[in-house]
Design an enzyme around this catalytic site. Sequence first.
Site, PDB file in Angstrom:
ATOM      1  N   ASN A 258       0.836  -1.219   0.000  1.00 23.84           N
ATOM      2  CA  ASN A 258       0.000   0.000   0.000  1.00 23.84           C
ATOM      3  C   ASN A 258       0.862   1.258   0.000  1.00 23.84           C
ATOM      4  O   ASN A 258       0.583   2.226  -0.711  1.00 23.84           O
ATOM      5  CB  ASN A 258      -0.901   0.032   1.241  1.00 23.84           C
ATOM      6  CG  ASN A 258      -2.012  -1.006   1.156  1.00 23.84           C
ATOM      7  OD1 ASN A 258      -2.406  -1.402   0.067  1.00 23.84           O
ATOM      8  ND2 ASN A 258      -2.505  -1.438   2.299  1.00 23.84           N
TER       9      ASN A 258
ATOM     10  N   GLY B 284       2.572   1.894  -3.242  1.00 21.65           N
ATOM     11  CA  GLY B 284       1.592   2.455  -4.177  1.00 21.65           C
ATOM     12  C   GLY B 284       1.390   3.938  -3.926  1.00 21.65           C
ATOM     13  O   GLY B 284       1.328   4.757  -4.866  1.00 21.65           O
TER      14      GLY B 284
ATOM     15  N   TYR C  38       7.828 -12.570  11.051  1.00 21.02           N
ATOM     16  CA  TYR C  38       8.512 -11.270  10.977  1.00 21.02           C
ATOM     17  C   TYR C  38       9.591 -11.321   9.894  1.00 21.02           C
ATOM     18  O   TYR C  38       9.635 -10.476   9.000  1.00 21.02           O
ATOM     19  CB  TYR C  38       9.139 -10.956  12.330  1.00 21.02           C
ATOM     20  CG  TYR C  38       9.819  -9.614  12.434  1.00 21.02           C
ATOM     21  CD1 TYR C  38       9.087  -8.430  12.385  1.00 21.02           C
ATOM     22  CD2 TYR C  38      11.203  -9.531  12.633  1.00 21.02           C
ATOM     23  CE1 TYR C  38       9.720  -7.191  12.513  1.00 21.02           C
ATOM     24  CE2 TYR C  38      11.830  -8.300  12.769  1.00 21.02           C
ATOM     25  CZ  TYR C  38      11.087  -7.139  12.707  1.00 21.02           C
ATOM     26  OH  TYR C  38      11.724  -5.921  12.838  1.00 21.02           O
TER      27      TYR C  38
END
Length: 330
Positions: free
Chosen positions: A102, A105, A148
Amino acid sequence: MAKKTVLITGAAGFLGSHLCDRFIKEGYRVLGMDNLITGSLKNIEHLVKLGDFEFYEHDVSKFVHVPGELDYILHFASPASPIDYLKIPIQTLKVGSLGTHNLLGLAKAKNARMLIASTSEVYGDPTVHPQTEEYYGNVNPVGPRGVYDEAKRFQEAMTMAYHTYHGLETRIVRIFNTYGPRMRLNDGRVLPAFIGQALRGEDLTVFGDGSQTRSFCYVDDLIEGIYRLLLSDYAYPVNIGNPDEITIGQFAEEIIKLTGTSQKVIYKPLPKDDPMQRQPNIDKAREILGWEPQVSRAEGLKITYEYFKTLSEDELFTKEHNTFEGYIRK
Ligand code: UDP
């Protein structure tokens, strides 16, 4: 000239809040974002009053929007202690993968430069010592730390792909163990664990026989390295950490001396996949950024201890102390 704007995710966390401070000090407009799962507003309450700081409570694993122009994005949102990954494994995977996607982007849409917080955990339990950026690592994808480590490895791959495919300006910092004020007392990591135990008058819990090593970097040094990396033109991963290596057993002794506690060391089982040794090779940071740590462990620990002493009894004795016991899966 208009101020440059930087978006910092994980702004209410340990490193995120120190980064916010640094960018405010450098004259930037800072947008801080955090979903407050592991971060605390207390870390940024002094900033919220400032005109150049805005806080967004948001989970970056969901679509991210901020109004206006952005010059830089620093992605520091993630649970970051081994116990947190065990408690919230799916969120840990999502923030490193979906969250990174995200934000990449967003960086592309805003034509912003993006720096991601990667980690020495990409090296896993290393067979090369000290660890150079060229080492590919030794990670167990299905072990307790896999959520992780693999999220961070994916994050690096995704960031590189945006760099090569979209020509996005990107930076990757591999952060080694860092400590300082605003670490969460109960996050389970070794320094807050030991200092918390000393302050509560409990014995210090060393996992395993204490022969495993770590190399601890004071937070101000780390932030300086990150700041320089962001402004550099180097897109490949750079280790930032302090090469001064110590065994966990010796570290416990240092904390006992520092705090003057009369408690002793007790030994607990070593958690699964706990790396046996860790020390950054920082030749690249020296060469490319002209950076190396300035703060000795003795100095840094003193400042950090002073911070932990200011915490209230409530904070110190909160029931919610993280411990590996119960999470150890052999
Ligand atoms: N550790 C310990 N006692 C504690 C907490 C941690 O001996 O109460 C050890 C842990 O097993 C590891 C080292 O200290 O070998 C550093 O652990 P930490 O969780 O701080 O971070 P890591 O470097 O393992 O991600």
